[in-house]
Design an enzyme around this catalytic site. Structure first.
Site, PDB file in Angstrom:
ATOM      1  N   ASN A   1       8.167  -5.318  -0.020  1.00 54.45           N
ATOM      2  CA  ASN A   1       8.031  -4.145   0.839  1.00 54.45           C
ATOM      3  C   ASN A   1       6.542  -4.046   1.147  1.00 54.45           C
ATOM      4  OD1 ASN A   1       7.720  -1.696   2.039  1.00 54.45           O
ATOM      5  ND2 ASN A   1       9.041  -0.572   0.617  1.00 54.45           N
TER       6      ASN A   1
ATOM      7  N   HIS B   1      12.527  -2.190   3.266  1.00 53.63           N
ATOM      8  CA  HIS B   1      11.931  -0.862   3.470  1.00 53.63           C
ATOM      9  C   HIS B   1      12.875   0.181   2.916  1.00 53.63           C
ATOM     10  CE1 HIS B   1       8.808  -2.587   5.866  1.00 53.63           C
ATOM     11  NE2 HIS B   1       9.730  -3.325   6.443  1.00 53.63           N
TER      12      HIS B   1
ATOM     13  N   ALA C   1       2.823  -0.219   5.158  1.00 57.33           N
ATOM     14  CA  ALA C   1       2.323  -0.206   6.537  1.00 57.33           C
ATOM     15  C   ALA C   1       1.782  -1.563   6.990  1.00 57.33           C
ATOM     16  CB  ALA C   1       1.252   0.867   6.691  1.00 57.33           C
TER      17      ALA C   1
ATOM     18  N   TYR D   1      11.036   9.396   1.370  1.00 55.15           N
ATOM     19  CA  TYR D   1      11.134   8.289   0.410  1.00 55.15           C
ATOM     20  C   TYR D   1      11.899   8.631  -0.868  1.00 55.15           C
ATOM     21  CZ  TYR D   1       7.675   6.205   3.500  1.00 55.15           C
ATOM     22  OH  TYR D   1       7.030   5.692   4.597  1.00 55.15           O
TER      23      TYR D   1
ATOM     24  N   ARG E   1       5.034  11.096  -2.712  1.00 52.83           N
ATOM     25  CA  ARG E   1       4.731  10.913  -1.306  1.00 52.83           C
ATOM     26  C   ARG E   1       5.959  11.244  -0.444  1.00 52.83           C
ATOM     27  NH1 ARG E   1       4.596   4.855   1.275  1.00 52.83           N
ATOM     28  NH2 ARG E   1       3.748   5.497   3.261  1.00 52.83           N
TER      29      ARG E   1
ATOM     30  N   ARG F   1      12.228   6.009  12.824  1.00 51.12           N
ATOM     31  CA  ARG F   1      10.979   6.767  12.652  1.00 51.12           C
ATOM     32  C   ARG F   1      10.029   6.512  13.833  1.00 51.12           C
ATOM     33  NH1 ARG F   1       8.815   5.795   6.831  1.00 51.12           N
ATOM     34  NH2 ARG F   1       7.517   7.569   7.432  1.00 51.12           N
TER      35      ARG F   1
ATOM     36  N   PRO G   1       0.793  -1.227   0.000  1.00 48.30           N
ATOM     37  CA  PRO G   1       0.000   0.000   0.000  1.00 48.30           C
ATOM     38  C   PRO G   1       0.826   1.278   0.000  1.00 48.30           C
ATOM     39  CG  PRO G   1      -0.787  -1.502   1.703  1.00 48.30           C
ATOM     40  CD  PRO G   1       0.420  -2.134   1.071  1.00 48.30           C
ATOM     41  N   ASN G   2       0.374   2.213  -0.803  1.00 51.16           N
ATOM     42  CA  ASN G   2       0.924   3.576  -0.908  1.00 51.16           C
ATOM     43  C   ASN G   2       2.248   3.662  -1.655  1.00 51.16           C
ATOM     44  OD1 ASN G   2      -1.158   5.046   0.519  1.00 51.16           O
ATOM     45  ND2 ASN G   2      -0.461   3.958   2.340  1.00 51.16           N
TER      46      ASN G   2
ATOM     47  N   GLU H   1      12.353  -9.028   3.374  1.00 55.97           N
ATOM     48  CA  GLU H   1      11.545  -7.813   3.579  1.00 55.97           C
ATOM     49  C   GLU H   1      12.439  -6.585   3.370  1.00 55.97           C
ATOM     50  OE1 GLU H   1       8.845  -7.819   6.954  1.00 55.97           O
ATOM     51  OE2 GLU H   1       9.535  -5.825   7.514  1.00 55.97           O
TER      52      GLU H   1
HETATM   53  C1  DQA Z   1       7.933   1.614   4.199  1.00 58.02           C
HETATM   54  C2  DQA Z   1       7.904   1.963   5.698  1.00 58.02           C
HETATM   55  C3  DQA Z   1       6.508   1.776   6.266  1.00 58.02           C
HETATM   56  O1  DQA Z   1       6.494   2.120   7.633  1.00 58.02           O
HETATM   57  C4  DQA Z   1       5.531   2.661   5.543  1.00 58.02           C
HETATM   58  O2  DQA Z   1       4.228   2.440   6.021  1.00 58.02           O
HETATM   59  C5  DQA Z   1       5.583   2.511   4.073  1.00 58.02           C
HETATM   60  C6  DQA Z   1       6.902   2.411   3.430  1.00 58.02           C
HETATM   61  C7  DQA Z   1       9.302   1.916   3.573  1.00 58.02           C
HETATM   62  O3  DQA Z   1       9.542   1.447   2.461  1.00 58.02           O
HETATM   63  O4  DQA Z   1      10.132   2.636   4.170  1.00 58.02           O
HETATM   64  O5  DQA Z   1       4.571   2.554   3.389  1.00 58.02           O
HETATM   65  O6  DQA Z   1       7.672   0.240   4.050  1.00 58.02           O
END
Ligand code: DQA
Length: 142
Positions: free
Chosen positions: A73, A99, A76, A21, A16, A106, A8-9, A97
């Site tokens: 990835n 990020h 959230a 990021y 964003r 954070r 997501p996102n 995994e």
């Molecule tokens: C993320 C870190 C997560 O906490 C966040 O919700 C994301 C992006 C990252 O790539 O740093 O959507 O996974």
């Protein structure tokens, strides 16, 4: 073939919170991953979804789709999705995994990953390069 999943996102990358990021878009990130995969002598298939259920289905079917490993990835979902954790732990393929940001520097809710414990490992804070290192790991000893 490596399956690269973004949750997501992550379709909003580039727009964003660029201070967190960066300016790399999802399209750029996927192109980078495909290029690194070619350098590593493998194929990469990149997918993104904002829907938990879609991610679960991709994870569930990864082996029958003939992938040899998964880079994910989960966005959230990392911090609370027991459904994703269960899907990852039932999947025999190795999973890493990733990020983009350093989740440990954070907010405290990001310090918890419910998914990392069922992955081979977690890479956080190295930006797009984390995906490359994850693929390299998955191809070790091929
Ligand atoms: C993320 C870190 C997560 O906490 C966040 O919700 C994301 C992006 C990252 O790539 O740093 O959507 O996974």
């Amino acid at each position: 073939m490596i399956l690269v999943l973004n949750g997501p996102n992550l379709n909003m990358l580039g727009k964003r919170e660029p201070h967190i990021y960066g300016n790399t878009t999802l399209e750029d990130l996927e192109e980078l991953c495909e290029g690194w995969a070619v350098e590593l002598g493998v194929g990469a298939v990149c997918r993104q979804s904002n829907f938990e259920g879609q991610l679960l289905e991709w994870v569930q079917h990864a082996q029958e789709e003939d992938f040899s490993g998964i880079v994910i990835n989960p966005g959230a979902l990392t911090h609370y999705s027991y459904a994703l954790r269960d899907a990852l732990s039932s999947q025999p393929l190795p999973v890493v995994e990733v990020h983009l940001s350093n989740v440990d520097s954070r907010e405290s809710f990001r310090h918890v990953s419910v998914t990392a414990a069922v992955c081979k490992g977690k890479i956080s804070g190295l930006g797009a390069l984390g995906y490359k290192f994850a693929m390299e790991y998955l191809l070790e000893g091929r």
